[in-house]
Scaffold this motif. Structure first.
Motif, short mmCIF file in Angstrom:
data_model
loop_
_atom_site.label_atom_id
_atom_site.label_comp_id
_atom_site.label_asym_id
_atom_site.label_seq_id
_atom_site.Cartn_x
_atom_site.Cartn_y
_atom_site.Cartn_z
N LEU A 128 0.84 -1.20 0.00
CA LEU A 128 0.00 0.00 0.00
C LEU A 128 0.88 1.26 0.00
O LEU A 128 0.65 2.20 -0.76
CB LEU A 128 -0.92 0.01 1.23
N LEU A 129 1.89 1.22 0.86
CA LEU A 129 2.79 2.36 0.99
C LEU A 129 3.49 2.66 -0.35
O LEU A 129 3.55 3.81 -0.79
CB LEU A 129 3.83 2.06 2.08
N ALA A 130 3.98 1.61 -0.98
CA ALA A 130 4.66 1.78 -2.28
C ALA A 130 3.70 2.39 -3.29
O ALA A 130 4.08 3.29 -4.06
CB ALA A 130 5.16 0.43 -2.77
N ARG A 131 2.45 1.93 -3.27
CA ARG A 131 1.45 2.44 -4.21
C ARG A 131 1.16 3.92 -3.96
O ARG A 131 1.08 4.72 -4.89
CB ARG A 131 0.16 1.60 -4.09
N VAL A 132 1.01 4.28 -2.70
CA VAL A 132 0.69 5.67 -2.36
C VAL A 132 1.85 6.60 -2.75
O VAL A 132 1.63 7.69 -3.28
CB VAL A 132 0.35 5.82 -0.85
#
Ligand code: C2E
Ligand code: MG
Ligand code: MG
Ligand code: MG
Length: 276
Positions: A128-132
């Motif tokens: 999720l963090l990478a996507r954000v």
């Protein structure tokens, strides 16, 4: 649970317990609706260099303005969200908002986001963090994740693995509320930490010989580890003066700036906050 009264008859506490249970369910439901209606917002509080007043970072703090009950403290609704299985949604909303906002700020300013240990249960947080980061264009080095030691206690092994993954992106890991729990020092061995935030409860006890020794020792520890130290909860000009005299480099607190939608992003006038 039943208990014997002084007369010997059983007194039933069930209805009371049921009330508390219903109140909790109601609050979880209300919180879910608040998420759906976008009533959750983010306030930003500056973390500044105590020598120069330069804002080095802001911390993102979740806010819930209930249409009828007004402001509800995150200390309460974060727990509600955790209990109701809504912490992933809350965490994602805050993270996305904070990264989006910070991407528009000067690149001298970092953004810190708080992480609940429960956000590591699904194992999906690093992705999720990478996507954000990708979506918002925020450079990973400008993001810090604030964790408390509960992260190490609750679901130790996999949590540490996920934190290492996040760290490998170049995102910073900061130990929040440092010094309040048990054996915090050993956690410094488990992952690469970029900074410590010494809990506000220490500052509140100044002036005090023991507390002064503890803060100085933590400052020395962080200097030796080459990580940064933030003093939390600076409210009094005397506390700011003491921190500066003792070479504590960074600080956060109502004296420097309260959490707000539009935080200062350049300098805070420390002279205005120094005792005469
Ligand atoms: P924290 O991460 O330790 O955040 C610092 C808290 O101290 C904030 O309270 C801030 O408003 C307050 N504070 C800052 N300076 C001062 C000061 O000088 N004096 C006093 N008395 N308080 C000060 P807040 O915003 O009510 O948040 C409370 C806690 O709720 C946070 O503690 C954090 O653990 C949690 N929290 C807030 N937002 C989030 C979030 O988005 N996600 C998660 N998981 N937790 C959050
Ligand atoms: Mg924090
Ligand atoms: Mg804190
Ligand atoms: Mg705290």
């Amino acid at each position: 649970k039943a208990k014997l009264s002084s007369k010997g008859e059983a007194v039933c506490f069930e209805p009371h317990l049921e009330d508390a249970y219903l109140a909790r369910l109601l609050q979880e439901q209300e919180f879910l609706e608040a998420l759906d209606r976008n009533e959750i917002s983010v306030a930003y509080q500056p973390i500044a260099d105590l020598m120069t007043g330069q804002v080095m970072c802001v911390e993102a703090l979740a806010r819930w303005y209930h249409p009828k009950r007004g402001a509800i403290s995150p200390a309460i609704f974060v727990e509600t969200a955790e209990r109701g299985g809504l912490i992933d949604r809350l965490g994602e909303a805050i993270l996305r908002r904070a990264c989006k906002d910070a991407a528009q700020w000067p690149d001298t300013v970092q953004i810190n986001v708080n992480l609940s240990p429960k956000q590591l249960i699904s194992g999906r947080f690093p992705a999720l963090l990478a996507r954000v980061l990708e979506e918002t264009g925020l450079p990973p080095s400008r993001l810090g994740i604030e964790i408390t030691e509960n992260v190490f206690i609750d679901f130790a092994d996999d949590s540490i693995k996920q934190l290492r993954t996040i760290s490998s992106y170049g995102v910073k890991i900061i130990l929040d509320d440092f010094g309040t729990g048990y054996s915090s020092l050993s956690y410094l061995m488990m992952i690469e930490v970029d900074g410590l935030k010494i809990d506000a409860s220490f500052l509140r006890q100044l002036p005090d010989r023991k507390v002064e020794a503890i803060i100085r020792t933590v400052a020395r520890l962080t200097a030796d580890l080459n990580i940064y130290l933030v003093a939390e909860g600076i409210e009094q000009p005397e506390h700011l003066a003491w921190l500066r005299e003792n070479g504590i480099q960074f600080g956060q607190g109502f004296l420097l700036g309260r959490p707000r939608a539009d935080p200062p992003l350049d300098f805070i006038d420390l002279a205005a906050n120094t005792p005469a």
